[in-house]
Design a protein around this motif. Structure first.
Motif, PDB file in Angstrom:
ATOM      1  N   ARG A   9      22.233  52.587 -19.630  1.00  0.00           N
ATOM      2  CA  ARG A   9      22.434  52.168 -21.021  1.00  0.00           C
ATOM      3  C   ARG A   9      23.552  51.130 -21.103  1.00  0.00           C
ATOM      4  NH1 ARG A   9      24.290  55.741 -24.789  1.00  0.00           N
ATOM      5  NH2 ARG A   9      23.355  54.477 -26.437  1.00  0.00           N
ATOM      6  N   GLY A  10      23.267  50.073 -21.875  1.00  0.00           N
ATOM      7  CA  GLY A  10      24.258  49.022 -22.045  1.00  0.00           C
ATOM      8  C   GLY A  10      24.261  47.994 -20.938  1.00  0.00           C
ATOM      9  N   MET A  11      23.307  48.099 -19.995  1.00  0.00           N
ATOM     10  CA  MET A  11      23.178  47.127 -18.920  1.00  0.00           C
ATOM     11  C   MET A  11      21.732  46.643 -18.892  1.00  0.00           C
ATOM     12  SD  MET A  11      25.571  48.906 -16.013  1.00  0.00           S
ATOM     13  CE  MET A  11      27.235  49.454 -16.432  1.00  0.00           C
ATOM     14  N   ARG A  12      21.520  45.430 -18.373  1.00  0.00           N
ATOM     15  CA  ARG A  12      20.216  44.798 -18.559  1.00  0.00           C
ATOM     16  C   ARG A  12      19.692  44.151 -17.289  1.00  0.00           C
ATOM     17  NH1 ARG A  12      22.425  40.612 -22.597  1.00  0.00           N
ATOM     18  NH2 ARG A  12      24.230  41.012 -21.268  1.00  0.00           N
ATOM     19  N   ASP A  13      18.352  44.111 -17.193  1.00  0.00           N
ATOM     20  CA  ASP A  13      17.680  43.236 -16.242  1.00  0.00           C
ATOM     21  C   ASP A  13      17.396  41.911 -16.947  1.00  0.00           C
ATOM     22  OD1 ASP A  13      17.466  45.220 -14.238  1.00  0.00           O
ATOM     23  OD2 ASP A  13      15.633  46.013 -15.149  1.00  0.00           O
ATOM     24  N   PHE A  14      17.293  40.825 -16.166  1.00  0.00           N
ATOM     25  CA  PHE A  14      16.961  39.522 -16.737  1.00  0.00           C
ATOM     26  C   PHE A  14      15.728  38.972 -16.030  1.00  0.00           C
ATOM     27  CE2 PHE A  14      21.623  39.803 -17.344  1.00  0.00           C
ATOM     28  CZ  PHE A  14      21.636  39.782 -18.732  1.00  0.00           C
ATOM     29  N   LEU A  15      14.693  38.691 -16.805  1.00  0.00           N
ATOM     30  CA  LEU A  15      13.489  38.078 -16.267  1.00  0.00           C
ATOM     31  C   LEU A  15      13.767  36.612 -15.914  1.00  0.00           C
ATOM     32  CD1 LEU A  15      10.901  39.667 -18.707  1.00  0.00           C
ATOM     33  CD2 LEU A  15      11.244  40.219 -16.289  1.00  0.00           C
ATOM     34  N   PRO A  16      12.890  35.993 -15.106  1.00  0.00           N
ATOM     35  CA  PRO A  16      13.193  34.651 -14.610  1.00  0.00           C
ATOM     36  C   PRO A  16      13.530  33.620 -15.687  1.00  0.00           C
ATOM     37  CG  PRO A  16      11.378  35.573 -13.368  1.00  0.00           C
ATOM     38  CD  PRO A  16      11.681  36.546 -14.471  1.00  0.00           C
ATOM     39  N   ALA A  17      12.762  33.583 -16.790  1.00  0.00           N
ATOM     40  CA  ALA A  17      13.031  32.575 -17.826  1.00  0.00           C
ATOM     41  C   ALA A  17      14.401  32.793 -18.462  1.00  0.00           C
ATOM     42  CB  ALA A  17      11.940  32.610 -18.891  1.00  0.00           C
ATOM     43  N   ALA A 128      33.117  50.770 -21.308  1.00  0.00           N
ATOM     44  CA  ALA A 128      32.316  51.941 -21.679  1.00  0.00           C
ATOM     45  C   ALA A 128      32.070  51.952 -23.186  1.00  0.00           C
ATOM     46  CB  ALA A 128      33.020  53.224 -21.229  1.00  0.00           C
ATOM     47  N   GLU A 129      31.418  50.882 -23.658  1.00  0.00           N
ATOM     48  CA  GLU A 129      31.110  50.739 -25.072  1.00  0.00           C
ATOM     49  C   GLU A 129      29.990  51.708 -25.466  1.00  0.00           C
ATOM     50  OE1 GLU A 129      32.454  48.744 -27.311  1.00  0.00           O
ATOM     51  OE2 GLU A 129      33.209  46.926 -26.358  1.00  0.00           O
ATOM     52  N   ARG A 130      29.849  51.946 -26.773  1.00  0.00           N
ATOM     53  CA  ARG A 130      28.646  52.571 -27.291  1.00  0.00           C
ATOM     54  C   ARG A 130      27.628  51.457 -27.454  1.00  0.00           C
ATOM     55  NH1 ARG A 130      30.631  54.891 -31.311  1.00  0.00           N
ATOM     56  NH2 ARG A 130      30.717  57.022 -30.534  1.00  0.00           N
ATOM     57  N   PRO A 131      26.586  51.412 -26.622  1.00  0.00           N
ATOM     58  CA  PRO A 131      25.666  50.271 -26.655  1.00  0.00           C
ATOM     59  C   PRO A 131      25.034  50.074 -28.023  1.00  0.00           C
ATOM     60  CG  PRO A 131      25.294  51.601 -24.686  1.00  0.00           C
ATOM     61  CD  PRO A 131      26.215  52.391 -25.578  1.00  0.00           C
ATOM     62  N   ARG A 137      27.634  47.248 -21.900  1.00  0.00           N
ATOM     63  CA  ARG A 137      28.622  47.829 -20.997  1.00  0.00           C
ATOM     64  C   ARG A 137      28.927  46.902 -19.824  1.00  0.00           C
ATOM     65  NH1 ARG A 137      26.645  54.216 -21.004  1.00  0.00           N
ATOM     66  NH2 ARG A 137      27.644  54.712 -23.002  1.00  0.00           N
ATOM     67  N   GLN A 138      28.038  45.991 -19.536  1.00  0.00           N
ATOM     68  CA  GLN A 138      28.301  44.948 -18.554  1.00  0.00           C
ATOM     69  C   GLN A 138      27.956  43.618 -19.205  1.00  0.00           C
ATOM     70  OE1 GLN A 138      26.755  45.304 -14.488  1.00  0.00           O
ATOM     71  NE2 GLN A 138      26.274  43.125 -14.498  1.00  0.00           N
ATOM     72  N   PHE A 139      28.889  42.678 -19.173  1.00  0.00           N
ATOM     73  CA  PHE A 139      28.638  41.376 -19.791  1.00  0.00           C
ATOM     74  C   PHE A 139      29.516  40.331 -19.113  1.00  0.00           C
ATOM     75  CE2 PHE A 139      31.805  43.742 -22.140  1.00  0.00           C
ATOM     76  CZ  PHE A 139      32.829  42.840 -22.402  1.00  0.00           C
ATOM     77  N   VAL A 140      29.161  39.074 -19.334  1.00  0.00           N
ATOM     78  CA  VAL A 140      29.853  37.957 -18.689  1.00  0.00           C
ATOM     79  C   VAL A 140      30.894  37.372 -19.631  1.00  0.00           C
ATOM     80  CG1 VAL A 140      29.572  35.603 -17.795  1.00  0.00           C
ATOM     81  CG2 VAL A 140      27.939  37.385 -17.156  1.00  0.00           C
ATOM     82  N   GLN A 141      32.083  37.106 -19.108  1.00  0.00           N
ATOM     83  CA  GLN A 141      33.105  36.378 -19.848  1.00  0.00           C
ATOM     84  C   GLN A 141      33.323  35.013 -19.196  1.00  0.00           C
ATOM     85  OE1 GLN A 141      36.661  38.819 -20.198  1.00  0.00           O
ATOM     86  NE2 GLN A 141      35.972  39.621 -22.150  1.00  0.00           N
ATOM     87  N   GLY A 332      32.423  33.594 -25.918  1.00  0.00           N
ATOM     88  CA  GLY A 332      31.599  34.803 -25.909  1.00  0.00           C
ATOM     89  C   GLY A 332      30.202  34.494 -25.384  1.00  0.00           C
ATOM     90  N   PHE A 333      30.070  34.500 -24.076  1.00  0.00           N
ATOM     91  CA  PHE A 333      28.834  34.026 -23.446  1.00  0.00           C
ATOM     92  C   PHE A 333      27.604  34.781 -23.930  1.00  0.00           C
ATOM     93  CE2 PHE A 333      25.722  34.149 -19.974  1.00  0.00           C
ATOM     94  CZ  PHE A 333      25.427  32.808 -19.894  1.00  0.00           C
ATOM     95  N   GLU A 334      27.690  36.109 -23.962  1.00  0.00           N
ATOM     96  CA  GLU A 334      26.509  36.896 -24.315  1.00  0.00           C
ATOM     97  C   GLU A 334      26.065  36.620 -25.751  1.00  0.00           C
ATOM     98  OE1 GLU A 334      25.049  38.253 -21.996  1.00  0.00           O
ATOM     99  OE2 GLU A 334      26.594  38.558 -20.469  1.00  0.00           O
ATOM    100  N   ARG A 335      27.008  36.236 -26.604  1.00  0.00           N
ATOM    101  CA  ARG A 335      26.657  35.987 -27.994  1.00  0.00           C
ATOM    102  C   ARG A 335      26.065  34.606 -28.220  1.00  0.00           C
ATOM    103  NH1 ARG A 335      31.477  38.915 -31.569  1.00  0.00           N
ATOM    104  NH2 ARG A 335      30.739  41.034 -31.187  1.00  0.00           N
TER     105      ARG A 335
END
Length: 422
Positions: A9-17, A128-131, A137-141, A332-335
């Motif tokens: 929870r709070g972590m992601r897979d990324f498809l090729p595109a 350890a955020e509440r997703p 819970r994992q993100f890029v800065q 804020g990369f993810e945003r």
């Protein structure tokens, strides 16, 4: 019974595109930062627990993932748990931001660094955020920092590089809000907030966009930061709506305003006349390590910031034993990554070679090699009965042209390319 194969929870897979869009955005950010004289570094994903919980990270310290000590036996675990001391169980933790590791990095490597060090750090962090939407819970800065420069030039370099990066990413309409912790200190003093409750009060004010002026006022009273007869809600509304061109004599400055700090903010704005920079006396930035100027990226279409930062002059001294001025800005990369589209001109030519089963492998690879050498991105796909489904799939993967390779094909020049999705 099928196993659960989703990410934590709070972590992601990324498809090729999606991965391609992320890497393109990161490449643009790296390129602009480097062009402005910043150098990229790398730090470990883990730091000592004592460092991560040294009172530098504010509420983020509570969200740090701990890494259990190696070799603990059952009895050791029981004794450590009974002690109530978190460090008895864990001596390492995953970094929750990139600023604390940077401070440690600088203290470790200062002798090998220039007097004014301009760093880039682009890397994942863990909390350890509440997703929820926009919180992972994992993100890029994506951080840039200037260490060793106590003058406003450090802020200007950060602001200039950030504005240039937003422009290069195609994010129009952004505004940079600025404030200073010294101005916030003056506001709190005018409300009678005791020194020992000021950090707590700032955390409450930082919720202004979520709970409104009434909610902030009520929480400040509830925590004992202000007396019940102090009209914080009205004061906050006045702060947000006042005309802040004080240097132009539009309104008299309030008694609590730190004139030196405000003059520095005006100078920053005036030094960048083409940038949308606005003074906001209610801007807080939640991190407790900020000591002076703070800034945040706002966009009219979104109710959250797209990045921010500020000056943190006392952090490195905690590790080095002597004060070193420092200032940083993080996008804020993810945003922002989901707001971006990769322009056609920014991508290599992407082609698919649909081939019959009887085409020799060496000929296929030779034709593919010609196209790759010309700068194209090339994928081989064997012809199938349902060709439309195949073409729809590769179109979704970002390919834009296709050609058929047969046993009679001799080289890439003999291919007839057609546009996908047309």
């Amino acid at each position: 019974m099928a196993q659960n194969v989703t990410p934590p929870r709070g972590m992601r897979d990324f498809l090729p595109a999606e991965k391609a869009r992320r890497e393109h955005a990161l490449g643009v950010i790296r390129g602009v930062y480097a062009a402005h004289g910043f150098d990229e570094i790398e730090t470990p994903v883990m730091e000592d627990s004592s460092r991560l919980h040294a009172g530098l990270g504010g509420d983020n310290e509570k969200l740090a993932f701990a890494v259990m000590k190696r070799g603990l036996t059952g009895d050791d675990l029981a004794a450590a748990a009974a002690s109530g001391d978190a460090l008895a169980l864990a001596d390492l933790g995953l970094r929750y931001d990139l600023t604390v590791p940077l401070a440690r990095f600088y203290a470790t490597n200062r002798a090998a660094l220039p007097p004014v060090f301009r760093s880039i750090q682009i890397a994942p962090v863990w909390r350890a955020e509440r997703p929820q939407k926009g919180r992972y819970r994992q993100f890029v800065q994506c951080d840039i920092d200037v260490i060793g420069d106590a003058t406003p030039l450090a802020e200007l370099e950060l602001l200039t590089a950030t504005v240039a990066t937003l422009d290069a990413l195609g994010l129009a309409g952004c505004t940079i809000r600025i404030n200073d912790r010294r101005i916030l200190a003056g506001i709190l003093a005018s409300w009678g907030v005791p020194d020992d409750l000021r950090e707590r009060a700032l955390i409450t004010i930082d919720k202004l966009d979520k709970i409104g002026t009434g909610g902030v006022a009520a929480e400040l009273v509830e925590t004992g930061a202000v007396a019940a007869d102090v009209d914080v809600a009205t004061a906050l509304e006045g702060l947000a709506t006042a005309d802040w061109h004080l240097a132009d004599g539009v309104v008299p400055p309030p008694a609590w305003l730190d004139g030196a700090a405000y003059a520095e903010l005006l100078a920053l704005r005036d030094a960048m006349p083409d940038a949308a920079i606005e003074f906001d006396p209610t801007l807080v930035r939640g991190m407790g390590y900020y000591t002076g100027t703070i800034f945040e990226i706002a966009h009219p279409e979104f109710g959250y910031s797209l990045g921010g930062g500020g000056r943190y002059d006392h952090m490195i001294g905690r590790f080095l034993g002597q004060e070193v001025p420092a200032c940083g800005f993080s996008i804020g990369f993810e945003r922002i990554v989901d707001l971006l589209e990769i322009r056609r001109d920014d991508r290599p030519r992407a082609v698919v070679l649909v081939h019959d089963a009887d085409v020799p492998a060496d000929r296929l690879l030779a034709v593919k090699g010609e196209l790759v050498a010309s700068g194209a991105r090339v994928r081989l796909e064997r012809r199938v009965k349902n060709l439309r489904a195949l073409l729809d799939r590769v179109t979704a993967d970002g390919f834009e042209e296709f050609a058929t390779v047969t046993a009679a094909t001799t080289d890439a020049a003999s291919l007839e390319f057609r546009t996908l999705g047309a």
